[in-house]
Design a protein around this motif. Structure first.
Motif, PDB file in Angstrom:
ATOM      1  N   UNK A  15       0.791  -1.250  -0.015  1.00 37.45           N
ATOM      2  CA  UNK A  15      -0.160   0.056   0.061  1.00 37.45           C
ATOM      3  C   UNK A  15       0.948   1.128   0.085  1.00 37.45           C
ATOM      4  N   UNK A  16       0.195   2.367  -0.639  1.00 39.45           N
ATOM      5  CA  UNK A  16       0.919   3.562  -0.433  1.00 39.45           C
ATOM      6  C   UNK A  16      -0.135   4.717   0.123  1.00 39.45           C
ATOM      7  N   UNK A  17       0.493   5.576   0.695  1.00 36.90           N
ATOM      8  CA  UNK A  17      -0.260   6.683   1.262  1.00 36.90           C
ATOM      9  C   UNK A  17      -0.192   7.919   0.401  1.00 36.90           C
ATOM     10  N   UNK A  52       0.400  -6.600  -5.752  1.00 37.84           N
ATOM     11  CA  UNK A  52       1.641  -7.104  -5.531  1.00 37.84           C
ATOM     12  C   UNK A  52       2.482  -5.901  -4.841  1.00 37.84           C
ATOM     13  N   UNK A  53       3.241  -6.093  -3.931  1.00 38.13           N
ATOM     14  CA  UNK A  53       4.378  -5.180  -3.336  1.00 38.13           C
ATOM     15  C   UNK A  53       5.025  -4.477  -4.386  1.00 38.13           C
ATOM     16  N   UNK A  54       5.388  -5.295  -5.591  1.00 37.92           N
ATOM     17  CA  UNK A  54       6.256  -4.696  -6.476  1.00 37.92           C
ATOM     18  C   UNK A  54       5.602  -3.330  -7.141  1.00 37.92           C
ATOM     19  N   UNK A  55       4.282  -3.118  -6.954  1.00 39.24           N
ATOM     20  CA  UNK A  55       3.512  -2.121  -7.607  1.00 39.24           C
ATOM     21  C   UNK A  55       3.776  -0.859  -6.809  1.00 39.24           C
ATOM     22  N   UNK A  56       4.087  -0.952  -5.493  1.00 35.93           N
ATOM     23  CA  UNK A  56       4.398   0.164  -4.675  1.00 35.93           C
ATOM     24  C   UNK A  56       5.850   0.910  -5.359  1.00 35.93           C
ATOM     25  N   UNK A  57       6.831   0.156  -5.713  1.00 35.69           N
ATOM     26  CA  UNK A  57       8.009   0.891  -6.141  1.00 35.69           C
ATOM     27  C   UNK A  57       7.343   1.826  -7.540  1.00 35.69           C
ATOM     28  N   UNK A 102       4.702   2.943  -7.947  1.00 39.73           N
ATOM     29  CA  UNK A 102       3.531   3.882  -7.672  1.00 39.73           C
ATOM     30  C   UNK A 102       4.787   5.123  -6.992  1.00 39.73           C
ATOM     31  N   UNK A 103       5.626   4.918  -6.425  1.00 40.97           N
ATOM     32  CA  UNK A 103       6.542   5.924  -5.882  1.00 40.97           C
ATOM     33  C   UNK A 103       7.072   6.589  -7.014  1.00 40.97           C
ATOM     34  N   UNK A 104       7.329   6.346  -8.146  1.00 40.56           N
ATOM     35  CA  UNK A 104       7.575   7.175  -9.270  1.00 40.56           C
ATOM     36  C   UNK A 104       6.738   8.121  -9.590  1.00 40.56           C
ATOM     37  N   UNK A 105       5.630   8.182  -9.200  1.00 41.76           N
ATOM     38  CA  UNK A 105       4.582   9.014  -9.550  1.00 41.76           C
ATOM     39  C   UNK A 105       4.342  10.176  -8.420  1.00 41.76           C
ATOM     40  N   UNK A 106       5.342  10.163  -7.587  1.00 47.32           N
ATOM     41  CA  UNK A 106       5.552  11.305  -6.564  1.00 47.32           C
ATOM     42  C   UNK A 106       5.507  12.501  -7.065  1.00 47.32           C
ATOM     43  N   UNK A 107       4.890  13.616  -6.741  1.00 49.27           N
ATOM     44  CA  UNK A 107       4.876  15.012  -7.285  1.00 49.27           C
ATOM     45  C   UNK A 107       4.240  15.122  -8.563  1.00 49.27           C
ATOM     46  N   UNK A 108       3.588  14.172  -8.973  1.00 49.44           N
ATOM     47  CA  UNK A 108       2.787  14.439 -10.382  1.00 49.44           C
ATOM     48  C   UNK A 108       1.429  14.925 -10.096  1.00 49.44           C
ATOM     49  N   UNK A 109       0.634  15.483 -11.021  1.00 50.51           N
ATOM     50  CA  UNK A 109      -0.428  16.257 -10.953  1.00 50.51           C
ATOM     51  C   UNK A 109      -1.775  15.218 -10.965  1.00 50.51           C
ATOM     52  N   UNK A 110      -2.627  15.197  -9.907  1.00 50.38           N
ATOM     53  CA  UNK A 110      -4.091  14.769  -9.954  1.00 50.38           C
ATOM     54  C   UNK A 110      -4.857  15.589  -9.532  1.00 50.38           C
ATOM     55  N   UNK A 111      -6.027  15.742 -10.441  1.00 52.57           N
ATOM     56  CA  UNK A 111      -6.936  16.799 -10.207  1.00 52.57           C
ATOM     57  C   UNK A 111      -6.472  18.247  -9.916  1.00 52.57           C
ATOM     58  N   UNK A 112      -5.303  18.598 -10.744  1.00 51.53           N
ATOM     59  CA  UNK A 112      -4.848  19.968 -10.527  1.00 51.53           C
ATOM     60  C   UNK A 112      -3.813  20.266  -9.310  1.00 51.53           C
ATOM     61  N   UNK A 113      -3.422  19.130  -8.820  1.00 57.45           N
ATOM     62  CA  UNK A 113      -2.746  19.183  -7.294  1.00 57.45           C
ATOM     63  C   UNK A 113      -1.559  18.489  -7.563  1.00 57.45           C
ATOM     64  N   UNK A 114      -0.411  18.703  -6.915  1.00 56.33           N
ATOM     65  CA  UNK A 114       0.798  17.811  -6.849  1.00 56.33           C
ATOM     66  C   UNK A 114       0.672  16.778  -5.730  1.00 56.33           C
TER      67      UNK A 114
END
Length: 83
Positions: free
Chosen positions: A12-14, A61-66, A68-80
Motif C-alpha cells: 500500500x501507499x499513502x 503485488x508489493x512490486x507495484x509500490x515501487x 507508484x513511488x515514481x508518481x510522487x509529485x505528479x499532478x492529480x486533479x490539479x494538485x501535486x
C-alpha cells in the motif's frame, strides 16, 4: 490480524495533498499503470463527511509500490500529490 496488516502495508501507499473534489475512480486511474489495484480509499472526516485530503491505495503485488513511488509529485486533479 497483525500479520495480515503488515502484509497489506507492504502493498500500500499513502497519498497526500489529494484534492477535495477528486474521486476514488480518478485516484485508481492515476495509479492503474503501476499494477492491479485491490482498493483505493479517500479518507473523510467522520463528523462533517468532507474529505481529509489524503488517501490510501492498495495493490495486489508489493512490486507495484515501487512503480507508484515514481508518481510522487505528479499532478492529480490539479494538485501535486505526495506519496
Amino acid at each position: 490480524t497483525t500479520a495480515d496488516k503488515s502484509t497489506i502495508e507492504t502493498k500500500s501507499i499513502w497519498v497526500g495533498n489529494v484534492d477535495y473534489g477528486a474521486s476514488v475512480y480518478e485516484l485508481e486511474d492515476h495509479y492503474r499503470s503501476c499494477g492491479v489495484i485491490v482498493r483505493a480509499t479517500i479518507l473523510h472526516d467522520k463528523y462533517s463527511g468532507k474529505p481529509k485530503g489524503f488517501a490510501y491505495v492498495e495493490f495486489v503485488n508489493a512490486g507495484s509500490v515501487e512503480l507508484a513511488l515514481t508518481l510522487n509529485d505528479t499532478i492529480l486533479h490539479g494538485r501535486e500529490i505526495k506519496i
